[in-house]
Design a protein around this motif. Structure first.
Motif, PDB file in Angstrom:
ATOM      1  N   LEU A  92       0.812  -1.201   0.000  1.00  0.00           N
ATOM      2  CA  LEU A  92       0.000   0.000   0.000  1.00  0.00           C
ATOM      3  C   LEU A  92       0.857   1.268   0.000  1.00  0.00           C
ATOM      4  CD1 LEU A  92      -2.828  -1.031   2.474  1.00  0.00           C
ATOM      5  CD2 LEU A  92      -2.944  -0.901  -0.005  1.00  0.00           C
ATOM      6  N   VAL A  93       1.994   1.218   0.689  1.00  0.00           N
ATOM      7  CA  VAL A  93       2.865   2.394   0.720  1.00  0.00           C
ATOM      8  C   VAL A  93       3.415   2.671  -0.680  1.00  0.00           C
ATOM      9  CG1 VAL A  93       4.988   3.388   1.653  1.00  0.00           C
ATOM     10  CG2 VAL A  93       3.452   2.125   3.151  1.00  0.00           C
ATOM     11  N   VAL A  94       3.828   1.619  -1.377  1.00  0.00           N
ATOM     12  CA  VAL A  94       4.336   1.781  -2.741  1.00  0.00           C
ATOM     13  C   VAL A  94       3.277   2.444  -3.615  1.00  0.00           C
ATOM     14  CG1 VAL A  94       5.068   0.541  -4.816  1.00  0.00           C
ATOM     15  CG2 VAL A  94       5.999  -0.111  -2.588  1.00  0.00           C
ATOM     16  N   ALA A  95       2.042   1.969  -3.532  1.00  0.00           N
ATOM     17  CA  ALA A  95       0.959   2.533  -4.335  1.00  0.00           C
ATOM     18  C   ALA A  95       0.703   3.993  -3.959  1.00  0.00           C
ATOM     19  CB  ALA A  95      -0.314   1.704  -4.158  1.00  0.00           C
ATOM     20  N   ALA A  96       0.730   4.301  -2.665  1.00  0.00           N
ATOM     21  CA  ALA A  96       0.496   5.676  -2.221  1.00  0.00           C
ATOM     22  C   ALA A  96       1.592   6.614  -2.722  1.00  0.00           C
ATOM     23  CB  ALA A  96       0.414   5.728  -0.692  1.00  0.00           C
ATOM     24  N   VAL A  97       2.834   6.161  -2.663  1.00  0.00           N
ATOM     25  CA  VAL A  97       3.950   6.992  -3.139  1.00  0.00           C
ATOM     26  C   VAL A  97       3.830   7.208  -4.638  1.00  0.00           C
ATOM     27  CG1 VAL A  97       6.449   7.023  -3.513  1.00  0.00           C
ATOM     28  CG2 VAL A  97       5.529   6.383  -1.267  1.00  0.00           C
ATOM     29  N   ARG A  98       3.584   6.143  -5.393  1.00  0.00           N
ATOM     30  CA  ARG A  98       3.461   6.280  -6.855  1.00  0.00           C
ATOM     31  C   ARG A  98       2.309   7.197  -7.234  1.00  0.00           C
ATOM     32  NH1 ARG A  98       4.889   0.063  -8.683  1.00  0.00           N
ATOM     33  NH2 ARG A  98       7.134   0.289  -8.339  1.00  0.00           N
ATOM     34  N   ARG A  99       1.211   7.082  -6.520  1.00  0.00           N
ATOM     35  CA  ARG A  99       0.059   7.951  -6.821  1.00  0.00           C
ATOM     36  C   ARG A  99       0.391   9.412  -6.527  1.00  0.00           C
ATOM     37  NH1 ARG A  99      -6.112   7.520  -4.510  1.00  0.00           N
ATOM     38  NH2 ARG A  99      -6.869   9.315  -5.659  1.00  0.00           N
ATOM     39  N   ALA A 100       1.011   9.665  -5.379  1.00  0.00           N
ATOM     40  CA  ALA A 100       1.373  11.044  -5.033  1.00  0.00           C
ATOM     41  C   ALA A 100       2.333  11.637  -6.063  1.00  0.00           C
ATOM     42  CB  ALA A 100       1.987  11.091  -3.637  1.00  0.00           C
ATOM     43  N   VAL A 101       3.318  10.861  -6.469  1.00  0.00           N
ATOM     44  CA  VAL A 101       4.281  11.332  -7.463  1.00  0.00           C
ATOM     45  C   VAL A 101       3.561  11.603  -8.781  1.00  0.00           C
ATOM     46  CG1 VAL A 101       6.278  10.668  -8.859  1.00  0.00           C
ATOM     47  CG2 VAL A 101       6.299  10.288  -6.393  1.00  0.00           C
ATOM     48  N   GLY A 102       2.692  10.676  -9.196  1.00  0.00           N
ATOM     49  CA  GLY A 102       1.950  10.848 -10.445  1.00  0.00           C
ATOM     50  C   GLY A 102       1.070  12.082 -10.434  1.00  0.00           C
ATOM     51  N   GLU A 103       0.583  12.462  -9.275  1.00  0.00           N
ATOM     52  CA  GLU A 103      -0.270  13.646  -9.137  1.00  0.00           C
ATOM     53  C   GLU A 103       0.538  14.892  -8.764  1.00  0.00           C
ATOM     54  OE1 GLU A 103      -3.195  12.548  -6.219  1.00  0.00           O
ATOM     55  OE2 GLU A 103      -4.152  11.084  -7.551  1.00  0.00           O
ATOM     56  N   ARG A 104       1.857  14.743  -8.736  1.00  0.00           N
ATOM     57  CA  ARG A 104       2.765  15.850  -8.380  1.00  0.00           C
ATOM     58  C   ARG A 104       2.415  16.444  -7.014  1.00  0.00           C
ATOM     59  NH1 ARG A 104       6.017  18.189 -12.285  1.00  0.00           N
ATOM     60  NH2 ARG A 104       5.950  17.114 -14.267  1.00  0.00           N
ATOM     61  N   ARG A 105       2.172  15.542  -6.071  1.00  0.00           N
ATOM     62  CA  ARG A 105       1.863  15.959  -4.708  1.00  0.00           C
ATOM     63  C   ARG A 105       2.987  15.509  -3.790  1.00  0.00           C
ATOM     64  NH1 ARG A 105      -4.051  14.346  -3.202  1.00  0.00           N
ATOM     65  NH2 ARG A 105      -3.753  16.033  -1.724  1.00  0.00           N
ATOM     66  N   VAL A 106       3.152  16.202  -2.694  1.00  0.00           N
ATOM     67  CA  VAL A 106       4.148  15.855  -1.682  1.00  0.00           C
ATOM     68  C   VAL A 106       3.522  14.861  -0.714  1.00  0.00           C
ATOM     69  CG1 VAL A 106       5.536  16.737   0.237  1.00  0.00           C
ATOM     70  CG2 VAL A 106       5.303  18.082  -1.858  1.00  0.00           C
ATOM     71  N   VAL A 148      10.552   2.935   0.943  1.00  0.00           N
ATOM     72  CA  VAL A 148       9.999   3.159  -0.381  1.00  0.00           C
ATOM     73  C   VAL A 148      10.490   4.527  -0.833  1.00  0.00           C
ATOM     74  CG1 VAL A 148       7.899   3.390  -1.749  1.00  0.00           C
ATOM     75  CG2 VAL A 148       7.974   1.758   0.165  1.00  0.00           C
ATOM     76  N   LEU A 149      11.190   4.543  -1.969  1.00  0.00           N
ATOM     77  CA  LEU A 149      11.725   5.786  -2.516  1.00  0.00           C
ATOM     78  C   LEU A 149      10.657   6.507  -3.339  1.00  0.00           C
ATOM     79  CD1 LEU A 149      15.264   4.527  -3.597  1.00  0.00           C
ATOM     80  CD2 LEU A 149      14.607   5.723  -1.490  1.00  0.00           C
ATOM     81  N   ALA A 150      10.964   7.722  -3.766  1.00  0.00           N
ATOM     82  CA  ALA A 150      10.011   8.548  -4.503  1.00  0.00           C
ATOM     83  C   ALA A 150       9.554   7.915  -5.811  1.00  0.00           C
ATOM     84  CB  ALA A 150      10.609   9.930  -4.767  1.00  0.00           C
ATOM     85  N   ASP A 151      10.356   7.026  -6.403  1.00  0.00           N
ATOM     86  CA  ASP A 151       9.935   6.355  -7.643  1.00  0.00           C
ATOM     87  C   ASP A 151       9.076   5.127  -7.368  1.00  0.00           C
ATOM     88  OD1 ASP A 151      11.746   4.464  -6.726  1.00  0.00           O
ATOM     89  OD2 ASP A 151      13.053   4.574  -8.479  1.00  0.00           O
ATOM     90  N   GLY A 152       8.783   4.853  -6.091  1.00  0.00           N
ATOM     91  CA  GLY A 152       7.952   3.721  -5.721  1.00  0.00           C
ATOM     92  C   GLY A 152       8.715   2.429  -5.524  1.00  0.00           C
ATOM     93  N   SER A 153      10.034   2.467  -5.651  1.00  0.00           N
ATOM     94  CA  SER A 153      10.816   1.239  -5.456  1.00  0.00           C
ATOM     95  C   SER A 153      11.047   0.984  -3.978  1.00  0.00           C
ATOM     96  CB  SER A 153      12.151   1.326  -6.197  1.00  0.00           C
ATOM     97  OG  SER A 153      12.933   2.389  -5.702  1.00  0.00           O
ATOM     98  N   LEU A 154      11.034  -0.308  -3.616  1.00  0.00           N
ATOM     99  CA  LEU A 154      11.310  -0.725  -2.247  1.00  0.00           C
ATOM    100  C   LEU A 154      12.784  -1.086  -2.175  1.00  0.00           C
ATOM    101  CD1 LEU A 154      10.260  -1.467   0.598  1.00  0.00           C
ATOM    102  CD2 LEU A 154       9.820  -3.765  -0.293  1.00  0.00           C
ATOM    103  N   VAL A 155      13.513  -0.453  -1.268  1.00  0.00           N
ATOM    104  CA  VAL A 155      14.962  -0.630  -1.156  1.00  0.00           C
ATOM    105  C   VAL A 155      15.304  -1.043   0.265  1.00  0.00           C
ATOM    106  CG1 VAL A 155      17.190   0.559  -1.314  1.00  0.00           C
ATOM    107  CG2 VAL A 155      15.371   1.148  -2.900  1.00  0.00           C
ATOM    108  N   GLU A 156      16.253  -1.951   0.403  1.00  0.00           N
ATOM    109  CA  GLU A 156      16.803  -2.284   1.706  1.00  0.00           C
ATOM    110  C   GLU A 156      18.237  -1.789   1.724  1.00  0.00           C
ATOM    111  OE1 GLU A 156      17.984  -6.253   4.122  1.00  0.00           O
ATOM    112  OE2 GLU A 156      15.886  -6.125   3.475  1.00  0.00           O
TER     113      GLU A 156
END
Length: 177
Positions: free
Chosen positions: A1-15, A115-123
């Motif tokens: 869900l976090v990945v989806a939320a980040v991708r959606r925010a980025v796609g909508e140009r929201r912080v 989860v980075l701004a591009d929606g990728s999950l990184v360890e």
């Protein structure tokens, strides 16, 4: 869900800003855009008793970590008396340090999943993406969304509280000790 939320925010140009339990009185998370609540990312996820480490969800209230870690023979190295804040928020803001010998909660972090701004999950950790690791473990919520933390723990222990008062000058004289 976090990945989806980040991708959606980025796609909508929201912080998008992650929020903990609001323990800090500063306007750290203030935004007119999206705030993501990480409370569902809670609990002890995995424990390595031999290594003295555990993965915990970043939305875990600190008070919810004690009992499950204790049952595995482990304890947090440092914890304040106010334990309602999320571990992710407490780590991100450098909470509960008491000096060189007992650093803030962020000094107990061995690895971070975010989860980075591009929606990728990184360890990341000291040996994997070390620069990102150093930034992420005391990020003030400004470097991606931390979803889990691997913490270095101590063998389970009991504390004994002792309180007293003394004149300021006497306290200052004992400060080096």
């Amino acid at each position: 869900l976090v990945v989806a939320a980040v991708r959606r925010a980025v796609g909508e140009r929201r912080v998008l800003r992650p929020a903990g339990q609001g323990h800090s009185f500063s306007p750290l998370v203030r935004t007119d855009d999206v705030i993501v609540d990480l409370a569902a990312l809670s609990g002890v996820l995995d424990v390595d008793t031999a290594a003295g480490t555990a993965w915990v969800g970043s939305g875990s209230p600190i008070h919810a970590l004690g009992a499950p870690l204790w049952r595995r023979g482990l304890s947090l190295a440092n914890q304040g008396d106010i334990d309602t804040q999320s571990i992710g928020g407490a780590v991100a803001t450098g909470t509960h340090g008491t000096g060189v010998q007992l650093g803030s909660l962020s000094t107990a972090v061995e690895a971070v999943r975010l989860v980075l701004a591009d929606g990728s999950l990184v360890e990341c950790g000291p040996d994997r993406e070390p620069t990102l690791f150093e930034v992420a473990r005391l990020s003030l919520g400004a470097v991606g969304v931390v979803v889990a933390l691997q913490l270095r723990l101590l063998p389970a222990y009991h504390l004994r509280e002792r309180t007293w008062t003394m004149p300021t000058q006497a306290c200052l004289e004992q400060l080096p000790a």
